[in-house]
Scaffold this motif. Structure first.
Motif, PDB file in Angstrom:
ATOM      1  N   ASN A 217      24.843 -43.789 -18.299  1.00  0.00           N
ATOM      2  CA  ASN A 217      26.377 -43.294 -18.090  1.00  0.00           C
ATOM      3  C   ASN A 217      26.580 -42.401 -19.479  1.00  0.00           C
ATOM      4  O   ASN A 217      27.356 -41.390 -19.386  1.00  0.00           O
ATOM      5  N   LEU A 218      26.143 -43.039 -20.671  1.00  0.00           N
ATOM      6  CA  LEU A 218      26.596 -42.228 -21.840  1.00  0.00           C
ATOM      7  C   LEU A 218      25.793 -41.023 -21.843  1.00  0.00           C
ATOM      8  O   LEU A 218      26.192 -40.117 -22.402  1.00  0.00           O
ATOM      9  N   GLY A 219      24.522 -40.997 -21.520  1.00  0.00           N
ATOM     10  CA  GLY A 219      23.664 -39.774 -21.410  1.00  0.00           C
ATOM     11  C   GLY A 219      24.409 -38.751 -20.924  1.00  0.00           C
ATOM     12  O   GLY A 219      24.313 -37.572 -20.923  1.00  0.00           O
ATOM     13  N   LYS A 220      24.902 -39.221 -19.498  1.00  0.00           N
ATOM     14  CA  LYS A 220      25.552 -38.132 -18.563  1.00  0.00           C
ATOM     15  C   LYS A 220      26.847 -37.525 -19.366  1.00  0.00           C
ATOM     16  O   LYS A 220      26.987 -36.507 -19.470  1.00  0.00           O
ATOM     17  N   ARG A 221      27.497 -38.426 -19.805  1.00  0.00           N
ATOM     18  CA  ARG A 221      28.683 -37.974 -20.778  1.00  0.00           C
ATOM     19  C   ARG A 221      28.261 -37.081 -21.954  1.00  0.00           C
ATOM     20  O   ARG A 221      28.864 -35.953 -22.154  1.00  0.00           O
ATOM     21  N   MET A 222      27.316 -37.215 -22.666  1.00  0.00           N
ATOM     22  CA  MET A 222      26.694 -36.553 -23.710  1.00  0.00           C
ATOM     23  C   MET A 222      26.340 -35.164 -23.215  1.00  0.00           C
ATOM     24  O   MET A 222      26.611 -34.108 -23.697  1.00  0.00           O
ATOM     25  N   LEU A 223      25.617 -35.305 -21.868  1.00  0.00           N
ATOM     26  CA  LEU A 223      25.096 -33.976 -21.369  1.00  0.00           C
ATOM     27  C   LEU A 223      26.540 -32.867 -20.949  1.00  0.00           C
ATOM     28  O   LEU A 223      26.575 -31.972 -21.036  1.00  0.00           O
ATOM     29  N   SER A 224      27.427 -33.698 -20.482  1.00  0.00           N
ATOM     30  CA  SER A 224      28.808 -33.032 -20.023  1.00  0.00           C
ATOM     31  C   SER A 224      29.238 -32.534 -21.096  1.00  0.00           C
ATOM     32  O   SER A 224      29.870 -31.273 -21.129  1.00  0.00           O
ATOM     33  N   THR A 225      29.376 -33.106 -22.397  1.00  0.00           N
ATOM     34  CA  THR A 225      30.030 -32.485 -23.550  1.00  0.00           C
ATOM     35  C   THR A 225      29.265 -31.286 -24.287  1.00  0.00           C
ATOM     36  O   THR A 225      29.607 -30.302 -24.563  1.00  0.00           O
ATOM     37  N   GLN A 226      27.920 -31.521 -24.165  1.00  0.00           N
ATOM     38  CA  GLN A 226      27.104 -30.472 -24.403  1.00  0.00           C
ATOM     39  C   GLN A 226      27.345 -29.131 -23.531  1.00  0.00           C
ATOM     40  O   GLN A 226      27.319 -27.842 -23.957  1.00  0.00           O
ATOM     41  N   GLU A 227      27.477 -29.503 -22.149  1.00  0.00           N
ATOM     42  CA  GLU A 227      27.698 -28.390 -21.098  1.00  0.00           C
ATOM     43  C   GLU A 227      29.125 -27.705 -21.533  1.00  0.00           C
ATOM     44  O   GLU A 227      29.197 -26.427 -21.492  1.00  0.00           O
ATOM     45  N   SER A 228      30.134 -28.515 -21.852  1.00  0.00           N
ATOM     46  CA  SER A 228      31.552 -28.061 -22.105  1.00  0.00           C
ATOM     47  C   SER A 228      31.348 -27.228 -23.607  1.00  0.00           C
ATOM     48  O   SER A 228      31.942 -25.826 -23.757  1.00  0.00           O
ATOM     49  N   LEU A 229      30.393 -27.669 -24.424  1.00  0.00           N
ATOM     50  CA  LEU A 229      30.271 -26.869 -25.867  1.00  0.00           C
ATOM     51  C   LEU A 229      29.662 -25.344 -25.429  1.00  0.00           C
ATOM     52  O   LEU A 229      30.161 -24.574 -25.759  1.00  0.00           O
ATOM     53  N   VAL A 230      28.688 -25.325 -24.642  1.00  0.00           N
ATOM     54  CA  VAL A 230      27.866 -24.027 -24.074  1.00  0.00           C
ATOM     55  C   VAL A 230      29.049 -23.472 -23.605  1.00  0.00           C
ATOM     56  O   VAL A 230      29.518 -22.130 -23.781  1.00  0.00           O
ATOM     57  N   GLY A 231      29.826 -23.779 -22.457  1.00  0.00           N
ATOM     58  CA  GLY A 231      30.864 -23.040 -21.796  1.00  0.00           C
ATOM     59  C   GLY A 231      31.860 -22.422 -22.521  1.00  0.00           C
ATOM     60  O   GLY A 231      32.391 -21.452 -22.506  1.00  0.00           O
ATOM     61  N   SER A 232      32.193 -23.216 -23.743  1.00  0.00           N
ATOM     62  CA  SER A 232      33.348 -22.755 -24.388  1.00  0.00           C
ATOM     63  C   SER A 232      32.946 -21.777 -25.559  1.00  0.00           C
ATOM     64  O   SER A 232      33.882 -20.832 -25.948  1.00  0.00           O
TER      65      SER A 232
END
Length: 96
Positions: free
Chosen positions: A47-62
């Protein structure tokens, strides 16, 4: 762009480190499949890994305004899919 690249790579490094830890927990599961605490730990780390990847996804998107953005998002999606599949295969049939 240099700051974005640095931050993105640091996030990759952190995720890779988490994968190393998850691998060690997986080895403990193989050694002692009846120890439910290892399954719970692996699930929490996943679950922590999924959150890390979601954060990275937000970084790329923004912040990624280059042609590389689509490729980076595809790589993140692949990681998310691989993580989910691995967790499901490892914890199948276990109550977490």
């Amino acid at each position: 762009m240099g700051n974005f690249d640095l931050l993105f790579e640091k996030m990759n490094d952190n995720y890779n480190y988490l994968q190393t830890i998850m691998g060690a927990v997986y080895e403990k599961i193989k050694e002692n499949p009846s120890d439910e605490s290892n399954y719970q730990l692996l699930d929490a780390l996943g679950n922590l890994g999924k959150r890390m990847l979601s954060t990275q996804e937000s970084l790329v998107g923004s912040y990624c305004r280059t042609d590389d953005a689509v490729s980076l998002m595809d790589r993140i999606d692949d990681k998310k899919r691989d993580l989910t599949t691995s967790l499901e295969e490892t914890t199948m049939g276990k109550r977490i």
